[in-house]
Design a protein around this motif. Sequence first.
Motif, PDB file in Angstrom:
ATOM      1  N   ILE A 189       0.854  -1.188   0.000  1.00  8.25           N
ATOM      2  CA  ILE A 189       0.000   0.000   0.000  1.00  8.25           C
ATOM      3  C   ILE A 189       0.887   1.234   0.000  1.00  8.25           C
ATOM      4  CG2 ILE A 189      -1.792   1.273   1.258  1.00  8.25           C
ATOM      5  CD1 ILE A 189      -2.619  -1.403   2.524  1.00  8.25           C
ATOM      6  N   ALA A 223       1.971   5.391   0.089  1.00  6.59           N
ATOM      7  CA  ALA A 223       1.780   6.322   1.204  1.00  6.59           C
ATOM      8  C   ALA A 223       0.319   6.706   1.427  1.00  6.59           C
ATOM      9  CB  ALA A 223       2.629   7.559   0.985  1.00  6.59           C
ATOM     10  N   ASP A 283      12.326   2.540   2.422  1.00  2.00           N
ATOM     11  CA  ASP A 283      10.934   2.496   1.960  1.00  2.00           C
ATOM     12  C   ASP A 283      10.904   1.649   0.688  1.00  2.00           C
ATOM     13  OD1 ASP A 283       8.313   4.485   2.601  1.00  2.00           O
ATOM     14  OD2 ASP A 283       8.325   3.590   0.591  1.00  2.00           O
ATOM     15  N   PHE A 340      10.053  -6.279   5.658  1.00  3.01           N
ATOM     16  CA  PHE A 340      10.109  -7.648   6.177  1.00  3.01           C
ATOM     17  C   PHE A 340      11.288  -8.433   5.597  1.00  3.01           C
ATOM     18  CE2 PHE A 340       6.476  -6.896   3.332  1.00  3.01           C
ATOM     19  CZ  PHE A 340       6.930  -7.508   2.167  1.00  3.01           C
ATOM     20  N   HIS A 400      -0.005  -0.286   7.226  1.00  2.00           N
ATOM     21  CA  HIS A 400       0.063  -0.638   5.802  1.00  2.00           C
ATOM     22  C   HIS A 400       0.355  -2.123   5.596  1.00  2.00           C
ATOM     23  CE1 HIS A 400       0.390   3.349   3.556  1.00  2.00           C
ATOM     24  NE2 HIS A 400       0.139   3.656   4.807  1.00  2.00           N
TER      25      HIS A 400
HETATM   26  C1  SAM Z   1       1.732   6.362   5.311  1.00  4.94           C
HETATM   27  S1  SAM Z   1       3.367   6.291   4.707  1.00  4.94           S
HETATM   28  C2  SAM Z   1       4.299   6.816   6.127  1.00  4.94           C
HETATM   29  C3  SAM Z   1       5.541   7.551   5.729  1.00  4.94           C
HETATM   30  C4  SAM Z   1       6.329   8.172   6.844  1.00  4.94           C
HETATM   31  N1  SAM Z   1       6.861   7.189   7.756  1.00  4.94           N
HETATM   32  C5  SAM Z   1       5.556   9.229   7.588  1.00  4.94           C
HETATM   33  O1  SAM Z   1       5.511   9.206   8.814  1.00  4.94           O
HETATM   34  O2  SAM Z   1       5.012  10.133   6.939  1.00  4.94           O
HETATM   35  C6  SAM Z   1       3.743   4.576   4.638  1.00  4.94           C
HETATM   36  C7  SAM Z   1       4.977   4.273   3.827  1.00  4.94           C
HETATM   37  O3  SAM Z   1       5.271   2.897   3.932  1.00  4.94           O
HETATM   38  C8  SAM Z   1       5.781   2.445   2.699  1.00  4.94           C
HETATM   39  N2  SAM Z   1       5.612   0.990   2.689  1.00  4.94           N
HETATM   40  C9  SAM Z   1       4.469   0.267   2.661  1.00  4.94           C
HETATM   41  N3  SAM Z   1       4.731  -1.045   2.781  1.00  4.94           N
HETATM   42  C10 SAM Z   1       6.094  -1.156   2.891  1.00  4.94           C
HETATM   43  C11 SAM Z   1       6.995  -2.241   3.124  1.00  4.94           C
HETATM   44  N4  SAM Z   1       6.565  -3.490   3.254  1.00  4.94           N
HETATM   45  N5  SAM Z   1       8.313  -1.967   3.226  1.00  4.94           N
HETATM   46  C12 SAM Z   1       8.793  -0.715   3.119  1.00  4.94           C
HETATM   47  N6  SAM Z   1       7.994   0.356   2.922  1.00  4.94           N
HETATM   48  C13 SAM Z   1       6.663   0.140   2.823  1.00  4.94           C
HETATM   49  C14 SAM Z   1       4.984   3.206   1.657  1.00  4.94           C
HETATM   50  O4  SAM Z   1       5.691   3.271   0.430  1.00  4.94           O
HETATM   51  C15 SAM Z   1       4.855   4.566   2.327  1.00  4.94           C
HETATM   52  O5  SAM Z   1       5.884   5.430   1.958  1.00  4.94           O
END
Ligand code: SAM
Length: 217
Positions: free
Chosen positions: A8, A10, A76, A104, A124
Amino acid sequence: MQHDSEYIPALRYRWLTSLYDPIIAITTREKKFKKHLIDLADIKTNDAVLDVGCGTGTLAIGIKKTASGANVIGIDGDPEILELARRKAQKEKVEIVFDQGLSFDLPYQNSQFDRCLSSLFFHHLTLDNKLRTFREIHRVLKIGGQCHIADWGKPTNLFMRLLYYQIQVLDGFKTTRDNVEGQLPALMQSSGFSNILIKEELATIFGTMTLYSAKKL
Ligand SMILES: C[S@@+](CC[C@H](N)C(=O)[O-])C[C@H]1O[C@@H](n2cnc3c(N)ncnc32)[C@H](O)[C@@H]1O
């Protein structure tokens, strides 16, 4: 990079990515909770710090500005959002490494970090990927290392529960359910963490924002 089908971005829909920062700033009391999270982490000079699911890099930049002697890495899975993060860090004149990778399956050695922080991220992930991610964070932390998480938590009242439906409609019910059921501490415990504490619960227009801390002993 191949993402699994549960990935998912951001703000769920890619066309919303460029609006991510202003939306989050207005809706989540971002300045306050990210400052509190960084304060909780008590980061020292030369500490190696990882921000998991770093998105546009706001938390990682805050960490580096607070603890300029720390070595900060943000990871990310989304290359597009990492480009925004790199540009932001450059503009703010802070040196941060932004890596592309999945939470993971972290591309780091065992016991590499003193602190792992993460914000607005765990909701997410599916339950299984939450558990795998906590195990990975535990693996890459040094003994005595700390994990500090801010994410949607168990609502403190019915109104907060109702507000959280907005997040569930946006990000889907499957990955957001464990958060609202208050399962993150139990997942941390089964991943090997100790001293798991809820440090703060903040009311926002999307529900209760909870700050958790845990240690690798
Ligand atoms: C809602 S955003 C939060 C971003 C930031 N940490 C913040 O506080 O604004 C969630 C982020 O998690 C990343 N993401 C989702 N699943 C992931 C995964 N399995 N491994 C690494 N990044 C992931 C998405 O690309 C996104 O940038």
